[in-house]
Design an enzyme around this catalytic site. Structure first.
Site, mmCIF file in Angstrom:
data_model
loop_
_atom_site.group_PDB
_atom_site.id
_atom_site.type_symbol
_atom_site.label_atom_id
_atom_site.label_comp_id
_atom_site.label_asym_id
_atom_site.label_seq_id
_atom_site.Cartn_x
_atom_site.Cartn_y
_atom_site.Cartn_z
ATOM 1 N N HIS A 111 -16.434 -8.195 1.544
ATOM 2 C CA HIS A 111 -15.416 -9.146 1.996
ATOM 3 C C HIS A 111 -15.678 -10.537 1.436
ATOM 4 C CE1 HIS A 111 -13.844 -12.105 4.961
ATOM 5 N NE2 HIS A 111 -12.772 -11.349 4.844
ATOM 6 N N ARG A 141 -2.814 3.630 8.557
ATOM 7 C CA ARG A 141 -3.191 2.440 7.781
ATOM 8 C C ARG A 141 -2.075 1.404 7.728
ATOM 9 N NH1 ARG A 141 -4.617 4.922 2.071
ATOM 10 N NH2 ARG A 141 -5.857 3.004 1.879
ATOM 11 N N CYS A 168 5.474 -39.588 -16.072
ATOM 12 C CA CYS A 168 4.045 -39.894 -16.062
ATOM 13 C C CYS A 168 3.498 -40.031 -14.648
ATOM 14 C CB CYS A 168 3.750 -41.149 -16.882
ATOM 15 S SG CYS A 168 4.519 -42.636 -16.226
ATOM 16 N N MET A 224 -5.333 -6.785 8.662
ATOM 17 C CA MET A 224 -4.763 -5.909 9.688
ATOM 18 C C MET A 224 -5.607 -4.646 9.777
ATOM 19 S SD MET A 224 -0.785 -6.574 9.019
ATOM 20 C CE MET A 224 -0.995 -6.159 7.326
ATOM 21 N N LYS A 267 0.845 -1.197 0.000
ATOM 22 C CA LYS A 267 0.000 0.000 0.000
ATOM 23 C C LYS A 267 0.879 1.246 0.000
ATOM 24 C CE LYS A 267 -3.660 -0.329 2.659
ATOM 25 N NZ LYS A 267 -4.244 -0.461 4.014
ATOM 26 N N ARG A 303 -3.609 -1.675 -6.079
ATOM 27 C CA ARG A 303 -2.791 -2.886 -6.049
ATOM 28 C C ARG A 303 -3.197 -3.735 -7.243
ATOM 29 N NH1 ARG A 303 -5.857 -4.517 -0.647
ATOM 30 N NH2 ARG A 303 -7.863 -4.987 -1.543
ATOM 31 N N TYR A 363 8.682 -34.577 -22.487
ATOM 32 C CA TYR A 363 7.240 -34.387 -22.273
ATOM 33 C C TYR A 363 6.849 -34.725 -20.842
ATOM 34 C CZ TYR A 363 6.583 -39.451 -22.421
ATOM 35 O OH TYR A 363 6.633 -40.794 -22.130
ATOM 36 N N SER A 409 10.196 -43.356 -19.278
ATOM 37 C CA SER A 409 9.167 -42.519 -18.677
ATOM 38 C C SER A 409 9.301 -42.654 -17.168
ATOM 39 C CB SER A 409 7.789 -42.972 -19.149
ATOM 40 O OG SER A 409 6.800 -42.202 -18.509
ATOM 41 N N GLY A 415 -7.971 -6.933 4.570
ATOM 42 C CA GLY A 415 -8.756 -6.919 5.796
ATOM 43 C C GLY A 415 -8.124 -7.625 6.977
HETATM 44 P P1 ADP Z 1 -7.483 -2.012 4.048
HETATM 45 O O1 ADP Z 1 -6.064 -2.425 4.023
HETATM 46 O O2 ADP Z 1 -8.331 -2.863 4.911
HETATM 47 O O3 ADP Z 1 -8.009 -1.794 2.671
HETATM 48 P P2 ADP Z 1 -7.215 0.838 4.252
HETATM 49 O O4 ADP Z 1 -6.019 1.347 4.933
HETATM 50 O O5 ADP Z 1 -7.180 0.875 2.777
HETATM 51 O O6 ADP Z 1 -7.523 -0.598 4.788
HETATM 52 O O7 ADP Z 1 -8.423 1.709 4.787
HETATM 53 C C1 ADP Z 1 -9.704 1.259 5.054
HETATM 54 C C2 ADP Z 1 -10.734 2.186 4.393
HETATM 55 O O8 ADP Z 1 -10.547 3.529 4.773
HETATM 56 C C3 ADP Z 1 -10.644 2.162 2.892
HETATM 57 O O9 ADP Z 1 -11.946 2.214 2.372
HETATM 58 C C4 ADP Z 1 -9.918 3.398 2.565
HETATM 59 O O10 ADP Z 1 -10.235 3.886 1.294
HETATM 60 C C5 ADP Z 1 -10.369 4.353 3.646
HETATM 61 N N1 ADP Z 1 -9.347 5.357 3.947
HETATM 62 C C6 ADP Z 1 -8.104 5.118 4.343
HETATM 63 N N2 ADP Z 1 -7.403 6.259 4.454
HETATM 64 C C7 ADP Z 1 -8.241 7.253 4.117
HETATM 65 C C8 ADP Z 1 -8.107 8.669 4.025
HETATM 66 N N3 ADP Z 1 -6.961 9.262 4.293
HETATM 67 N N4 ADP Z 1 -9.170 9.377 3.662
HETATM 68 C C9 ADP Z 1 -10.331 8.757 3.381
HETATM 69 N N5 ADP Z 1 -10.540 7.445 3.447
HETATM 70 C C10 ADP Z 1 -9.504 6.696 3.805
HETATM 71 MG MG MG Z 2 -7.738 -0.589 1.421
#
Ligand code: ADP
Ligand code: MG
Ligand code: MG
Length: 938
Positions: A463, A101, A889, A112, A32, A347, A909, A821, A110
């Protein structure tokens, strides 16, 4: 890693701003963080921020406190952010809020934690109200922050907050969160502060830097949280792939500032089909996780074009820039704040096999990627999903309900409302469908063991949908007609009530849910798949053949693209019910004449089988293995026979006893005898006729004969005993019959103008002399066939290499064998000196769990041991006969990693089961494309 080690040692650079972090260094910045840096640097609209490195995380986890000087550094970077945004952290006039984040080198959706709206306190809250003129928005942000911080940093369970939220909605008659007014949210925030005070044993921290410090530590700790650890174990994410999480501190932008704001997630292409359209969902006037959490069902992005045209234009622009830069399908998060679109994350998109194949072909045609990239970006095993079952097109039943088609494929199973129960039942071999209102990361263990997932809330990017797609499992999400009653373990759809254990069928391609089990059909090869695999065949050096035992298997293998049959197991033909009695007769024969008589009856049957397979494989080689298993496998077991014989004896004794019954009864109780005399006479009469047939005597003596034979054939170690070529040496007439059947079938085909290339393969060979003897039979019979059929059949003669000694003697073997083989199943057993069944049932799982062995050597070729033997045999064999044909085989023939090795040592093969042929074709191409980077495991 030299540079980064240096940084640890000097303890300096733990933080990079989005402007200067290296977008390629995911190990250090997390995926990220690296992508936030990269996007910032290519000029996309990302809110400013900075990344604290994974190295800081590892130091934190080791010392259990933040590294020295880190907070000072963070303060300096916050000061820079204040300058850049013109806002103040904790300011009562114009407050700066941030998100904190998590993000590691490997995407773990999801797993962490992330905290939003950090920096809010009683003072900055007032600032936010002033700044935005929108108290409702400000209180909404505040209550979200208190809950998230309380949960993630202080460990207070969601339910305490959710309860209050639900109570507030009930009290105010609000259906959705957005129906709550500012005053309600203000009251709620107050209640939330009380919850924190009460549960955390101290007031909610008002100092924003204290908030930040606690949050950074909490995010670091989430790396070792149970969810994250489980996820890494399940997906085999090792420390060299991802080690620690980075923390991204990112200026908040607000999607909940009114109807010109919103938030959403998107894919640059449809992750279910691969189609090139922006695919995703959004919610107007919403923040952060509202979309993924499934609290409101979001709308498809296509509607955004109408509802927020300005933002939609920015989104299209983002789509194009992301794909042309990353040259890969992207999965991104965005937020629109008052008409301006920000990208918050990107990503590489996780797509299912079908979508990967289609996007590979289309991205190549659009000039975005090369053909090589098109082949390399797909994991071969994903192709299996393209062959997932679909609902039978003949099925016209009425669905119970319809949700969103979230992950394709059809699945039936018993309803289970709880992830742990899904796991338990799944493990015990039941087919289950996990049915939930919405799923959370904590439910992941249930996914692994369910056939499919059905949720009543959440969109196609919820999710449940994302995880199911990643696993290639069918999923229907957002099926709002279903009312799930967790506590009562039932679900109601209109008039119908479904209970736990009831069978349902879901179709993740259409979103329909059906009661009961619905018939499914195998999927068809798509045009894109054919194109892609065509490219693979052009690139690959290894040919892919199939193991097939029947004409039907052969036809199917050819459809999968096999260019020949690498293994026909003749004994499979022996086992069908019309043949087994003849085979048994052959085994039970006392004299050679008797045996020959049985073989004479088998000959035309085998010849017809071979002819049908040859016809199906017209123009391609077919390798037939002569009889391999020990003979006792075609007879019942001794225990079964003994039981049957005992029963027959009992029957005989009973009959005898009944015979005496009238006399005995007459003696003991004449009155009773008189009463039943008639019936008794009839019974004894009938018994007499039965006895005269000597039926049971005959059966007993026949069974006893079989039993004697079974005992005579009994071996201490049958798998190392009288089987394979050893059997062929002892009973040359058996192998001769098979050889004759093969060559005659070939002659008959040739007469019909069908080109065929039979190859005769001898199993279990350990000495050169064995091979010579069998070769003698082949040459002799070949002459006979030439005389009787007038056709000089072209064929190859070769040996299976599955005995260690054969590998060692490969140089001499190749004097007689035209091909080898590798039978890697037996060769693996022989190399380890353990049997597969005993290993897998007793100690192998523990060996894998404790790291004595990395993999199951019966699934992934043991390159260090078995592979060495193979390489030696290949080299020695080719020295003797440069054009020696080499194949494999065993089951490993369909395993991508093993295929890379086979490519590397110069095998010609691989042969695997039909459905794995597409996987092997792609893996063979990848092996060629990556041959320069190949490293043997050490
Ligand atoms: P995950 O790794 O679970 O996707 P994120 O770090 O991307 O977690 O954040 C969770 C949610 O919060 C996501 O929907 C993301 O877009 C939103 N979010 C994170 N940072 C910001 C920010 N600076 N402003 C607005 N929304 C944010
Ligand atoms: Mg995210
Ligand atoms: Mg074998």
């Amino acid at each position: 890693m030299g540079k980064t080690e240096n940084l640890i040692a000097t303890g300096r650079k733990y933080i990079y701003t989005f402007e200067d972090g290296d977008g390629k260094n995911k190990m250090l910045l997390g995926g990220k963080g690296a992508n936030l840096c990269e996007m910032t640097q290519i000029g996309l609209n990302v809110p400013p921020g900075f990344t604290v490195t994974t190295e800081a995380c590892l130091t934190y986890l080791e010392a259990n406190r933040l590294p020295d000087g880190l907070m000072g550094d963070i303060r300096r970077h916050m000061a820079a952010l204040e300058k850049k945004t013109g806002k103040g952290f904790g300011s009562a006039a114009n407050p700066l809020l941030v998100s904190v984040r998590s993000g590691s080198a490997m995407s773990m959706p999801g797993m962490m934690d992330t905290i939003l709206n950090l920096g809010l306190n009683e003072a900055s809250l007032q600032g936010l109200i002033k700044q935005t003129g929108n108290p409702r928005f400000a209180y909404d942000a505040y209550r979200r922050f208190i809950q998230l911080f309380g949960k993630i940093a202080l460990g207070i369970a969601d339910e305490h907050f959710d309860e209050r939220m639900a109570a507030m909605k009930r009290r105010t008659d609000a259906r959705l969160d957005v129906d709550l007014a500012a005053a309600h949210l203000e009251e709620l925030a107050g209640q939330f502060l009380d919850i924190v005070k009460h549960r955390a044993g101290g007031p909610f921290p008002q100092d924003p830097y204290e908030q930040l410090e606690i949050s950074v530590g909490a995010v670091f700790r989430s790396w070792m949280g149970k969810r994250a650890v489980d996820y890494r174990r399940q997906f085999k994410i090792t420390p060299d792939m991802a080690n620690g999480t980075a923390v991204n501190v990112c200026t908040m932008v607000f999607g909940n500032m009114g109807n010109d704001s919103g938030t959403g997630v998107g894919f640059t292409r449809n992750p279910g089909t691969g189609e090139n359209t922006i695919y995703g969902e959004y919610l107007v006037n919403a923040q952060g996780e509202d979309v993924v959490a499934g609290i409101r069902t979001p709308r498809p992005i296509a509607e955004m074009e109408r509802e927020m045209p300005g933002a939609y234009r920015q989104l299209t622009e983002l789509h194009n820039r992301l794909e042309s830069h990353y040259r890969e399908v992207q999965d991104f998060e965005f937020t629109v704040e008052k008409g301006r679109l920000y990208c918050l994350q990107t990503r590489n998109g996780k797509m299912n096999g079908r979508a990967m194949v289609r996007s590979s072909v289309e991205m190549f045609r659009e000039g975005i990627i090369s053909k090589e990239r098109a082949l390399l970006r797909i994991q071969p095993v994903m192709l299996e999903q393209l062959l997932v079952p679909q609902l039978s097109p003949e099925f016209l039943g009425k669905p119970l309900a319809q949700g969103l088609p979230a992950s394709p494929g059809a699945a039936s199973g018993k309803i289970v409302f709880d992830a742990s129960l899904a796991e338990a039942r799944g493990l015990s071999g039941e087919r289950v469908i996990l049915v939930r209102e919405e799923t959370k990361p904590d439910d992941i263990h249930g996914f692994f063991h369910a056939q499919g997932i059905l949720t009543s809330r959440g969109g196609k990017t919820s999710h449940a949908a994302v995880v199911a797609r990643g696993m290639g499992k069918p999923c229907v999400s957002g099926c709002e007609q279903i009312v799930i009653n967790d506590k009562a373990h039932n679900a109601v759809i209109g008039e119908t009530t479904l209970h736990e254990g009831d069978v349902i069928t879901i179709d993740g391609s259409t979103g329909y849910v059906y009661a009961g089990e619905v018939p499914t059909v195998e999927a068809k090869f798509s045009a894109e798949m054919a194109t892609l695999l065509g490219w693979a065949d052009e690139v690959a050096r290894l040919k892919v053949m199939a193991n097939a035992d029947t004409p039907a298997d052969a036809i199917r293998a050819r459809e999968f693209g096999a260019v020949g049959i690498g293994l026909v197991r003749t004994e499979r033909m022996f086992n069908s019910t019309d043949r087994l009695p003849i085979v048994q007769e052959m085994i039970l024969a006392e004299t050679q004449e008797e045996r020959q008589a049985a073989l004479d009856r088998l000959l035309p049957i085998q010849r017809a089988d071979f002819k049908a397979i040859f016809k199906a494989m017209q123009g391609l080689p077919v390798t037939v293995r002569l009889l391999d298993p020990p003979m006792h496998e075609f007879l019942p077991t001794a225990a079964q026979l003994e039981l049957e014989i005992a029963h027959l004896h009992q029957l005989r004794d009973t009959i005898k006893a009944l015979d005496d019954l009238p006399d005995t009864l007459k003696l003991l109780n004449p009155r009773l005898y008189q009463q039943y005399a008639d019936g008794l006479n009839k019974l004894t009469g009938a018994l007499q006729t039965f006895k005269n047939t000597h039926l049971e005597e005959n059966v007993i003596s026949r069974k006893e004969k079989v039993l004697r034979k079974v005992r005579a054939l009994a071996e201490v170690n049958p798998m190392l005993g009288h089987r394979g070529v050893r059997l062929g040496i002892s009973y040359p007439e058996i192998y001769s019959m098979q050889i004759q059947a093969i060559l005659e079938a070939a002659a008959l085909c040739a007469r019909e103008g069908i080109r065929i290339y039979p190859e005769i393969m001898v199993p279990q060979v350990g000495t050169v002399e064995e091979l010579k003897r069998i070769h003698g039979h082949v040459e002799r019979i070949h002459k006979v066939v030439e005389l009787t059929h007038g056709i000089d059949v072209q064929y190859k003669f070769g040996s299976m290499l599955e005995v260690v000694r054969a590998c060692v003697r490969a140089g001499r073997m190749a004097e007689i064998a035209e091909f080898f083989s590798f039978g890697t199943n037996d060769l693996t057993q022989a190399t380890f000196s353990f049997s597969r069944e005993d290993a897998e049932n007793k100690f192998l799982p523990a060996y894998n769990a404790t790291g004595i062995l990395q993999d199951n050597p019966f699934e992934v070729l043991d390159i260090k041991g078995v592979g060495r033997l193979m390489k030696m045999a290949v080299d020695d064999g080719r020295k003797t006969r440069p054009d020696l044909k080499l194949g494999i085989c065993g089951e490993h023939g369909g395993d991508p990693r093993s295929i890379h090795f086979c490519h590397q040592i110069g095998i010609d093969y691989v042969s695997c089961s039909g459905p794995r042929v597409p996987i092997a074709r792609l893996a063979a191409a990848q092996a060629k494309l990556q041959e320069a980077e190949y490293r043997d495991p050490v």
